[in-house]
Design a protein around this motif. Structure first.
Motif, PDB file in Angstrom:
ATOM      1  N   SER A 165       0.866  -1.173   0.000  1.00  0.00           N
ATOM      2  CA  SER A 165       0.000   0.000   0.000  1.00  0.00           C
ATOM      3  C   SER A 165       0.905   1.226   0.000  1.00  0.00           C
ATOM      4  N   TYR A 166       0.733   2.076  -0.990  1.00  0.00           N
ATOM      5  CA  TYR A 166       1.665   3.192  -1.184  1.00  0.00           C
ATOM      6  C   TYR A 166       0.917   4.345  -1.831  1.00  0.00           C
ATOM      7  N   SER A 167       1.034   5.525  -1.246  1.00  0.00           N
ATOM      8  CA  SER A 167       0.312   6.699  -1.733  1.00  0.00           C
ATOM      9  C   SER A 167       1.164   7.544  -2.660  1.00  0.00           C
ATOM     10  N   GLY A 168       0.520   8.124  -3.657  1.00  0.00           N
ATOM     11  CA  GLY A 168       1.134   9.119  -4.527  1.00  0.00           C
ATOM     12  C   GLY A 168       0.181  10.295  -4.677  1.00  0.00           C
ATOM     13  N   GLU A 169       0.554  11.244  -5.526  1.00  0.00           N
ATOM     14  CA  GLU A 169      -0.290  12.423  -5.717  1.00  0.00           C
ATOM     15  C   GLU A 169      -0.326  12.803  -7.183  1.00  0.00           C
ATOM     16  N   VAL A 170      -1.521  13.135  -7.664  1.00  0.00           N
ATOM     17  CA  VAL A 170      -1.684  13.627  -9.029  1.00  0.00           C
ATOM     18  C   VAL A 170      -2.726  14.745  -8.992  1.00  0.00           C
ATOM     19  N   ALA A 171      -2.388  15.872  -9.576  1.00  0.00           N
ATOM     20  CA  ALA A 171      -3.273  17.043  -9.602  1.00  0.00           C
ATOM     21  C   ALA A 171      -3.751  17.411  -8.197  1.00  0.00           C
ATOM     22  N   GLY A 172      -2.864  17.241  -7.215  1.00  0.00           N
ATOM     23  CA  GLY A 172      -3.202  17.607  -5.841  1.00  0.00           C
ATOM     24  C   GLY A 172      -4.068  16.609  -5.106  1.00  0.00           C
ATOM     25  N   VAL A 173      -4.334  15.444  -5.714  1.00  0.00           N
ATOM     26  CA  VAL A 173      -5.192  14.416  -5.106  1.00  0.00           C
ATOM     27  C   VAL A 173      -4.338  13.210  -4.730  1.00  0.00           C
ATOM     28  N   GLU A 174      -4.496  12.715  -3.508  1.00  0.00           N
ATOM     29  CA  GLU A 174      -3.802  11.509  -3.073  1.00  0.00           C
ATOM     30  C   GLU A 174      -4.418  10.291  -3.757  1.00  0.00           C
ATOM     31  N   VAL A 175      -3.570   9.427  -4.297  1.00  0.00           N
ATOM     32  CA  VAL A 175      -4.041   8.233  -4.999  1.00  0.00           C
ATOM     33  C   VAL A 175      -3.265   7.013  -4.521  1.00  0.00           C
ATOM     34  N   ASP A 176      -3.845   5.845  -4.778  1.00  0.00           N
ATOM     35  CA  ASP A 176      -3.234   4.582  -4.364  1.00  0.00           C
ATOM     36  C   ASP A 176      -2.363   4.038  -5.487  1.00  0.00           C
ATOM     37  N   LEU A 177      -1.052   4.107  -5.318  1.00  0.00           N
ATOM     38  CA  LEU A 177      -0.138   3.535  -6.289  1.00  0.00           C
ATOM     39  C   LEU A 177      -0.063   2.019  -6.158  1.00  0.00           C
ATOM     40  N   GLY A 178      -0.531   1.513  -5.034  1.00  0.00           N
ATOM     41  CA  GLY A 178      -0.547   0.072  -4.795  1.00  0.00           C
ATOM     42  C   GLY A 178      -1.950  -0.395  -4.475  1.00  0.00           C
ATOM     43  N   ALA A 179      -2.100  -1.168  -3.390  1.00  0.00           N
ATOM     44  CA  ALA A 179      -3.401  -1.730  -3.016  1.00  0.00           C
ATOM     45  C   ALA A 179      -4.452  -0.634  -2.911  1.00  0.00           C
ATOM     46  N   THR A 180      -5.656  -0.914  -3.415  1.00  0.00           N
ATOM     47  CA  THR A 180      -6.645   0.146  -3.587  1.00  0.00           C
ATOM     48  C   THR A 180      -8.000  -0.165  -2.968  1.00  0.00           C
ATOM     49  N   TRP A 181      -8.619  -1.276  -3.369  1.00  0.00           N
ATOM     50  CA  TRP A 181     -10.034  -1.469  -3.085  1.00  0.00           C
ATOM     51  C   TRP A 181     -10.316  -2.383  -1.896  1.00  0.00           C
ATOM     52  N   VAL A 182     -11.546  -2.213  -1.380  1.00  0.00           N
ATOM     53  CA  VAL A 182     -12.079  -3.132  -0.374  1.00  0.00           C
ATOM     54  C   VAL A 182     -13.497  -3.511  -0.756  1.00  0.00           C
ATOM     55  N   SER A 183     -13.841  -4.736  -0.399  1.00  0.00           N
ATOM     56  CA  SER A 183     -15.201  -5.235  -0.550  1.00  0.00           C
ATOM     57  C   SER A 183     -15.942  -5.046   0.775  1.00  0.00           C
ATOM     58  N   ARG A 184     -17.241  -5.070   0.711  1.00  0.00           N
ATOM     59  CA  ARG A 184     -18.018  -5.020   1.957  1.00  0.00           C
ATOM     60  C   ARG A 184     -17.758  -6.267   2.809  1.00  0.00           C
ATOM     61  N   ASP A 225     -16.091  -8.097  -9.966  1.00  0.00           N
ATOM     62  CA  ASP A 225     -17.160  -7.099  -9.898  1.00  0.00           C
ATOM     63  C   ASP A 225     -16.761  -5.832  -9.158  1.00  0.00           C
ATOM     64  N   VAL A 226     -17.401  -4.738  -9.531  1.00  0.00           N
ATOM     65  CA  VAL A 226     -17.336  -3.505  -8.765  1.00  0.00           C
ATOM     66  C   VAL A 226     -18.472  -3.511  -7.747  1.00  0.00           C
ATOM     67  N   GLU A 227     -19.699  -3.437  -8.208  1.00  0.00           N
ATOM     68  CA  GLU A 227     -20.839  -3.473  -7.293  1.00  0.00           C
ATOM     69  C   GLU A 227     -20.928  -4.836  -6.625  1.00  0.00           C
ATOM     70  N   ASP A 228     -20.933  -4.841  -5.284  1.00  0.00           N
ATOM     71  CA  ASP A 228     -20.959  -6.068  -4.492  1.00  0.00           C
ATOM     72  C   ASP A 228     -19.745  -6.958  -4.748  1.00  0.00           C
ATOM     73  N   GLY A 229     -18.659  -6.371  -5.256  1.00  0.00           N
ATOM     74  CA  GLY A 229     -17.461  -7.145  -5.552  1.00  0.00           C
ATOM     75  C   GLY A 229     -16.231  -6.565  -4.901  1.00  0.00           C
ATOM     76  N   GLN A 230     -15.082  -7.047  -5.356  1.00  0.00           N
ATOM     77  CA  GLN A 230     -13.823  -6.701  -4.718  1.00  0.00           C
ATOM     78  C   GLN A 230     -13.369  -5.276  -5.020  1.00  0.00           C
ATOM     79  N   GLN A 231     -13.924  -4.655  -6.064  1.00  0.00           N
ATOM     80  CA  GLN A 231     -13.566  -3.272  -6.415  1.00  0.00           C
ATOM     81  C   GLN A 231     -14.647  -2.287  -5.984  1.00  0.00           C
ATOM     82  N   GLU A 232     -15.399  -2.624  -4.970  1.00  0.00           N
ATOM     83  CA  GLU A 232     -16.580  -1.827  -4.642  1.00  0.00           C
ATOM     84  C   GLU A 232     -16.249  -0.460  -4.053  1.00  0.00           C
ATOM     85  N   GLN A 233     -15.265  -0.380  -3.179  1.00  0.00           N
ATOM     86  CA  GLN A 233     -14.981   0.882  -2.497  1.00  0.00           C
ATOM     87  C   GLN A 233     -13.480   1.123  -2.386  1.00  0.00           C
TER      88      GLN A 233
END
Length: 462
Positions: A52-71, A207-215
């Protein structure tokens, strides 16, 4: 509690030394500390968070590594909530873009509607995968029925033997690149099935909705680790690679360039391939050494391209795209909101990306985004990327690309203690292996095991 006395100025003594400050190591350290166990966490990188590693683009923090969580990722969600980190839904409104066989089209849902025949074939192959994963012991895949046969071929060979259509093969290749950082032909079928089962099945994995890329996390996933490390304070030391771990009947000694740590137990949470960078005395058993040599890390790269606004939304597009050619093979909209900036995250194939200059990498990504989203994609306001395969310390990710035969031959060494040295980390997880949730679970389980060895009470506070 520790029975060791300081031996020299750069020598310290604790009950447990934890190697690695990712989610597994930090979770274990916090839980042990809450039970009155003295701990020291040593991390070779100059930061916490692992993959898990943070970067920045256009002033916004973004996930250069691990990103999503499922419910369904309850442990990482509970941890993040306790530390004040907040989820945001992955944007998925509108049509997805597909670029396949040189043709651009749009579709809705998870599986592109290329043709009725292609849909039928994808469902057929997915059904076969689901039938196989139902036979897999997610905690010990190498002990599953027919494990030797499943481990003797690659995922790609299995697709060939089952006459997967080109469109199905292309989608499975994208899944493989995202999950293991390799092509289907480079990963054992048994290993692939174990990870698919651990992720809750093909649909939940994709999946995104109800899946591993949901949030996603508004603060980025590394911020969760940073806040957890902050609770541990000076118990965590970064920029301190472990060179050697020695042990005898009385305890372990962990040696770094700057200090020697004496403890009763060591917990090593680094990826199996990176265990090879540590000298163990006595040496690891043959099976454990084989694990470190054969469970090599995959490689995956990510790029973020920022625009004034998420212009693709005006055309009814979700920002999600799949491609079967070029540098970029999947994109997502990770914009902070409709007002901008608009940010597209692109997964990139390291084979045609990592060894080129920043300018060439940027140009290749943007030209492909123009193909997917039109001329407006050619005028970004900012760009950032990260190549996990070229990191100078502990390179690779997101997960091991384990070839045929390596799971059956060496998999059991993932968790078998080596005397006073115990193991944790996302690769050692059963359920949710390959996710932040799995990493947290292994940290919890390792803390329980070591606490019992030390004879300390259950955790009473968090």
């Amino acid at each position: 509690m520790s029975k060791f006395a300081e031996r020299e100025p750069n020598s310290i003594s604790v009950d447990v030394v934890v190697v690695g400050a990712g989610f597994a190591g930090l979770t274990a350290a916090e839980q042990l500390a809450s039970r009155g166990v003295s701990v020291r966490v040593v991390e070779g990188r100059d930061r916490v968070g692992g993959r898990s590693y943070s970067g920045e683009v256009a002033g916004v923090e973004v996930d250069l590594g691990a990103t999503w969580v499922s419910r369904r990722h309850t442990e990482i969600r509970d941890l993040a909530s306790r530390l004040g980190c907040t989820t945001t839904d992955q944007f998925a409104e509108g049509l997805n873009v597909l670029w396949m066989a040189g043709r651009r089209s749009t579709y809705q849902g998870t599986i592109p509607e290329i043709s009725p025949e292609a849909i039928e074939d994808m469902v057929r192959v997915q059904t076969k995968v689901e039938e196989l994963i139902s036979t897999i012991d997610v905690d010990a895949a190498w002990e599953s029925p027919d494990a030797a046969r499943l481990d003797a071929i690659s995922f790609g060979e299995w697709l060939d033997r089952n006459d997967a259509a080109p469109s199905t093969r292309a989608l499975m290749t994208i899944l493989s690149k995202v999950q293991w950082g390799c092509s289907p032909g480079d990963v054992s079928l048994l290993h692939a099935l174990r990870y698919i089962r651990a992720a809750g099945g093909v649909s939940h994995m994709l999946d995104v909705e109800d899946g591993q890329q949901e949030q996603r996390y508004a603060e980025t996933t590394q911020e969760i680790a940073t806040r957890l490390a902050g609770k541990l304070g000076d118990k965590v030391v970064v920029g301190t690679p472990v060179r050697r771990i020695t042990q005898d009947d009385n305890g372990v000694t962990v040696s770094t360039d700057s200090e020697t740590i004496n403890a009763e137990y060591a917990l090593v949470t680094v990826a199996p391939a990176h265990r090879a960078g540590i000298e163990f005395q006595p040496a690891l058993p043959d099976k454990a050494e084989g694990l470190a040599k054969t469970w090599r890390m995959g490689a995956l790269s990510k790029a973020f391209v920022a625009y004034e606004k998420p212009f693709w939304r005006n055309s009814g597009l979700s920002g999600e795209a799949l491609t079967d050619t070029g540098t970029v093979f999947i994109t997502f909209d990770v914009s902070p909101g409709a007002d901008g900036p608009g940010i597209l995250m692109a997964f990139c194939d390291p084979r045609v990306y990592d060894n080129f200059s920043l300018e060439i990498r940027r140009d290749r990504v943007i030209r492909q985004l123009v193909d997917l989203y039109g001329p407006e994609a050619g005028t970004p306001i900012d760009y950032v990327d990260h190549c996990w395969g070229t990191e100078p310390f502990a390179p690779g990710g997101p997960n091991p690309a384990v070839p045929p035969y390596a799971s059956g031959s060496h998999g059991s060494a993932l968790t078998e203690p080596h005397g006073r040295v115990h193991w944790a980390g996302v690769e050692t997880a059963g359920e949710w292996a390959g996710t932040m949730n799995g990493a947290v679970l292994t940290g919890q389980h390792a803390a329980d095991r070591i606490a019992k060895r030390l004879g300390v009470a259950e955790d009473t506070s968090v």
